[in-house]
Write a protein that holds these residues in place. Structure first.
Motif, PDB file in Angstrom:
ATOM      1  N   PHE A  77       0.705  -1.130   0.089  1.00  0.00           N
ATOM      2  CA  PHE A  77       0.050  -0.070   0.021  1.00  0.00           C
ATOM      3  C   PHE A  77       0.848   1.192   0.171  1.00  0.00           C
ATOM      4  CE2 PHE A  77      -2.873   3.162   2.257  1.00  0.00           C
ATOM      5  CZ  PHE A  77      -3.873   2.933   1.080  1.00  0.00           C
ATOM      6  N   TYR A  78       1.888   1.407   1.026  1.00  0.00           N
ATOM      7  CA  TYR A  78       2.847   2.299   0.820  1.00  0.00           C
ATOM      8  C   TYR A  78       4.178   1.936   0.014  1.00  0.00           C
ATOM      9  CZ  TYR A  78      -0.051   3.798   4.655  1.00  0.00           C
ATOM     10  OH  TYR A  78      -1.149   4.142   5.511  1.00  0.00           O
ATOM     11  N   SER A  79       3.960   1.835  -1.255  1.00  0.00           N
ATOM     12  CA  SER A  79       5.015   1.343  -2.180  1.00  0.00           C
ATOM     13  C   SER A  79       6.274   2.326  -1.960  1.00  0.00           C
ATOM     14  CB  SER A  79       4.632   1.072  -3.360  1.00  0.00           C
ATOM     15  OG  SER A  79       4.117   2.549  -3.967  1.00  0.00           O
ATOM     16  N   GLN A  80       6.282   3.433  -1.756  1.00  0.00           N
ATOM     17  CA  GLN A  80       7.438   4.351  -1.820  1.00  0.00           C
ATOM     18  C   GLN A  80       8.297   4.506  -0.317  1.00  0.00           C
ATOM     19  OE1 GLN A  80       8.659   5.570  -4.608  1.00  0.00           O
ATOM     20  NE2 GLN A  80       6.919   4.139  -5.333  1.00  0.00           N
ATOM     21  N   HIS A  87      -9.221   5.759   1.106  1.00  0.00           N
ATOM     22  CA  HIS A  87      -7.889   5.121   1.266  1.00  0.00           C
ATOM     23  C   HIS A  87      -7.049   5.456  -0.100  1.00  0.00           C
ATOM     24  CE1 HIS A  87      -8.901   1.649   4.093  1.00  0.00           C
ATOM     25  NE2 HIS A  87      -8.670   2.858   4.639  1.00  0.00           N
ATOM     26  N   THR A  88      -7.742   5.368  -1.371  1.00  0.00           N
ATOM     27  CA  THR A  88      -6.863   5.492  -2.644  1.00  0.00           C
ATOM     28  C   THR A  88      -6.260   7.067  -2.401  1.00  0.00           C
ATOM     29  OG1 THR A  88      -8.898   6.437  -3.551  1.00  0.00           O
ATOM     30  CG2 THR A  88      -8.002   4.136  -3.943  1.00  0.00           C
ATOM     31  N   LYS A  89      -6.773   8.090  -1.878  1.00  0.00           N
ATOM     32  CA  LYS A  89      -6.333   9.419  -1.747  1.00  0.00           C
ATOM     33  C   LYS A  89      -5.474   9.547  -0.669  1.00  0.00           C
ATOM     34  CE  LYS A  89     -10.282  12.239  -3.644  1.00  0.00           C
ATOM     35  NZ  LYS A  89     -11.297  13.271  -3.148  1.00  0.00           N
ATOM     36  N   ARG A  90      -5.576   8.615   0.520  1.00  0.00           N
ATOM     37  CA  ARG A  90      -4.556   8.621   1.575  1.00  0.00           C
ATOM     38  C   ARG A  90      -3.418   8.012   1.039  1.00  0.00           C
ATOM     39  NH1 ARG A  90      -7.415   6.625   6.508  1.00  0.00           N
ATOM     40  NH2 ARG A  90      -9.139   6.205   5.585  1.00  0.00           N
ATOM     41  N   ARG A  91      -3.665   6.973   0.241  1.00  0.00           N
ATOM     42  CA  ARG A  91      -2.413   6.145  -0.251  1.00  0.00           C
ATOM     43  C   ARG A  91      -1.575   7.064  -1.184  1.00  0.00           C
ATOM     44  NH1 ARG A  91      -4.404   2.581  -4.714  1.00  0.00           N
ATOM     45  NH2 ARG A  91      -4.279   4.513  -5.905  1.00  0.00           N
ATOM     46  N   ASP A  92      -2.037   7.747  -2.084  1.00  0.00           N
ATOM     47  CA  ASP A  92      -1.413   8.383  -3.306  1.00  0.00           C
ATOM     48  C   ASP A  92      -0.670   9.517  -2.523  1.00  0.00           C
ATOM     49  OD1 ASP A  92      -2.320   6.789  -5.104  1.00  0.00           O
ATOM     50  OD2 ASP A  92      -3.987   8.141  -5.810  1.00  0.00           O
ATOM     51  N   PHE A  93      -1.509  10.214  -1.464  1.00  0.00           N
ATOM     52  CA  PHE A  93      -0.740  11.499  -0.723  1.00  0.00           C
ATOM     53  C   PHE A  93       0.341  11.114  -0.112  1.00  0.00           C
ATOM     54  CE2 PHE A  93      -1.011  13.998   3.090  1.00  0.00           C
ATOM     55  CZ  PHE A  93      -0.477  15.360   2.526  1.00  0.00           C
ATOM     56  N   MET A  94       0.246   9.892   0.701  1.00  0.00           N
ATOM     57  CA  MET A  94       1.297   9.516   1.401  1.00  0.00           C
ATOM     58  C   MET A  94       2.431   8.996   0.564  1.00  0.00           C
ATOM     59  SD  MET A  94       1.036   9.912   4.667  1.00  0.00           S
ATOM     60  CE  MET A  94       2.454   8.997   4.988  1.00  0.00           C
ATOM     61  N   ASN A  95       2.368   8.172  -0.649  1.00  0.00           N
ATOM     62  CA  ASN A  95       3.594   7.749  -1.331  1.00  0.00           C
ATOM     63  C   ASN A  95       4.353   8.803  -2.106  1.00  0.00           C
ATOM     64  OD1 ASN A  95       3.491   4.904  -0.978  1.00  0.00           O
ATOM     65  ND2 ASN A  95       1.744   4.690  -2.262  1.00  0.00           N
ATOM     66  N   LYS A  96       3.376  10.043  -2.573  1.00  0.00           N
ATOM     67  CA  LYS A  96       4.039  11.268  -3.163  1.00  0.00           C
ATOM     68  C   LYS A  96       5.044  11.953  -1.799  1.00  0.00           C
ATOM     69  CE  LYS A  96       2.826  15.299  -5.604  1.00  0.00           C
ATOM     70  NZ  LYS A  96       2.010  16.177  -6.299  1.00  0.00           N
ATOM     71  N   ILE A  97       4.534  11.912  -0.668  1.00  0.00           N
ATOM     72  CA  ILE A  97       5.600  12.480   0.554  1.00  0.00           C
ATOM     73  C   ILE A  97       6.643  11.699   0.552  1.00  0.00           C
ATOM     74  CG2 ILE A  97       5.621  12.731   2.863  1.00  0.00           C
ATOM     75  CD1 ILE A  97       2.863  13.621   2.976  1.00  0.00           C
ATOM     76  N   PHE A  98       6.539  10.148   0.657  1.00  0.00           N
ATOM     77  CA  PHE A  98       7.590   9.250   0.756  1.00  0.00           C
ATOM     78  C   PHE A  98       8.682   9.351  -0.372  1.00  0.00           C
ATOM     79  CE2 PHE A  98       4.891   6.475   3.629  1.00  0.00           C
ATOM     80  CZ  PHE A  98       5.377   6.706   4.711  1.00  0.00           C
ATOM     81  N   ASN A  99       8.154   9.721  -1.686  1.00  0.00           N
ATOM     82  CA  ASN A  99       8.835   9.691  -2.952  1.00  0.00           C
ATOM     83  C   ASN A  99       9.545  11.215  -2.927  1.00  0.00           C
ATOM     84  OD1 ASN A  99      10.066   8.295  -4.907  1.00  0.00           O
ATOM     85  ND2 ASN A  99       8.518   8.998  -6.322  1.00  0.00           N
ATOM     86  N   PHE A 144       6.650  16.362  -2.200  1.00  0.00           N
ATOM     87  CA  PHE A 144       6.518  17.514  -1.578  1.00  0.00           C
ATOM     88  C   PHE A 144       7.736  17.813  -0.881  1.00  0.00           C
ATOM     89  CE2 PHE A 144       2.463  15.351  -1.580  1.00  0.00           C
ATOM     90  CZ  PHE A 144       1.388  16.359  -2.408  1.00  0.00           C
ATOM     91  N   ASN A 145       7.867  19.093  -0.206  1.00  0.00           N
ATOM     92  CA  ASN A 145       8.748  19.461   0.399  1.00  0.00           C
ATOM     93  C   ASN A 145       9.017  19.087   1.816  1.00  0.00           C
ATOM     94  OD1 ASN A 145      11.036  21.162   0.965  1.00  0.00           O
ATOM     95  ND2 ASN A 145      10.267  22.950   1.620  1.00  0.00           N
ATOM     96  N   ILE A 146       8.795  17.833   2.090  1.00  0.00           N
ATOM     97  CA  ILE A 146       8.667  17.126   3.435  1.00  0.00           C
ATOM     98  C   ILE A 146       9.496  15.832   3.565  1.00  0.00           C
ATOM     99  CG2 ILE A 146       7.100  15.870   4.822  1.00  0.00           C
ATOM    100  CD1 ILE A 146       4.689  17.397   3.416  1.00  0.00           C
ATOM    101  N   ASP A 147      10.202  15.647   4.678  1.00  0.00           N
ATOM    102  CA  ASP A 147      10.900  14.593   4.872  1.00  0.00           C
ATOM    103  C   ASP A 147      10.261  13.862   6.016  1.00  0.00           C
ATOM    104  OD1 ASP A 147      12.850  15.107   2.986  1.00  0.00           O
ATOM    105  OD2 ASP A 147      13.791  16.572   4.452  1.00  0.00           O
TER     106      ASP A 147
END
Length: 254
Positions: free
Chosen positions: A66-69, A195-207, A210-213
């Motif tokens: 789910f959190y592929s990144q 779930h799908t929106k949360r998944r995409d949002f979190m994976n974008k952060i992990f990858n 965004f300007n987020i670590d």
């Protein structure tokens, strides 16, 4: 890094236990000719499968996460809480195997936002209730809450039946016990998103989208396990596989 070496291998002693990870290359002389090359070819050169099957990597992805990144090597480390930043608490109200809260902080450092999970609370029965959890939080990190507190979490905690005569639901109980740390802006609980929106949002952060670590302390073992092992369902949500232990059935991860 040493597990990927043909000359070296990983070993670490912890108490009376010795952990050893060695790649298939260390056993190559006992294998049929070309065995490793055929194995790599059979998985189409998939880096994660090769890391798992040839090098014994405990961090390799099996596919369908789910959190592929999310990466343990990138996002997990030794992270202590900052003493000058507010605390962000996120609650989930599963009772089995435990009730959950994660403690986070956010700090702007050198042009990037550091989002740090420095502690997890996972309380099993008989302490798997909002009252016990809130008291544990106050006891363990109350000194940090004085810098400010924000509350998030599963919206179902706002909709449950009356908890007691003077408390309507879980979040009311949390606010009752932690009220000395709260302000008018502390409650950030919103309805659960898809779930799908949360998944995409979190994976974008992990990858790094965004300007987020994201920084997760290595002691948050249940949180790390969820990020690593929760699978994606055919519909794009979380595949919440259930297991049974000691007569109780519950979601293994997620």
């Amino acid at each position: 890094k040493c597990i990927y070496s043909k000359e070296d291998y990983f070993r670490k002693r912890v108490g009376d236990k010795l952990i050893v990870i060695s790649s298939t290359y260390h056993n190559e002389k006992n294998l049929s000719s070309g065995y490793i090359d055929r194995l790599i070819n059979d998985v189409g050169g998939d880096k994660n499968r090769v890391a798992m099957l040839v090098y014994g990597s405990p961090f390799a992805k099996t596919g369908g996460e789910f959190y592929s990144q999310f990466s343990r090597m990138k996002h997990v480390g030794k992270f202590e809480p900052w003493t000058d930043e507010p605390i962000h608490l996120s609650f989930d109200f599963n009772l089995v195997p435990y009730i959950t809260c994660n403690a986070w902080q956010i700090k702007y450092v050198s042009g990037r936002y550091k989002v740090r999970c420095f502690k997890e609370f996972c309380l099993p029965n008989p302490h798997n209730n909002a009252e016990s959890l809130s008291k544990r939080i106050d006891s363990d990190i109350g000194n940090l809450l004085k810098k400010g507190l924000f509350i998030y979490g599963d919206y179902s905690g706002k909709t449950n039946d009356t908890v007691s005569e003077d408390v309507r639901n879980e979040f009311d109980m949390i606010e009752k016990i932690l009220k000395k740390y709260l302000s008018n802006n502390s409650n950030r609980v919103v309805r659960n998103g898809l779930h799908t929106k949360r998944r995409d949002f979190m994976n974008k952060i992990f990858n790094n989208g965004f300007n987020i670590d994201v920084e997760i302390d290595e002691r948050c073992i249940e949180t790390i396990a969820d990020f690593e092992f929760v699978k994606e369902s055919p519909m794009g949500g979380k595949l919440k596989s259930k297991i049974t232990k000691e007569g109780k059935t519950f979601e293994e991860h997620g």
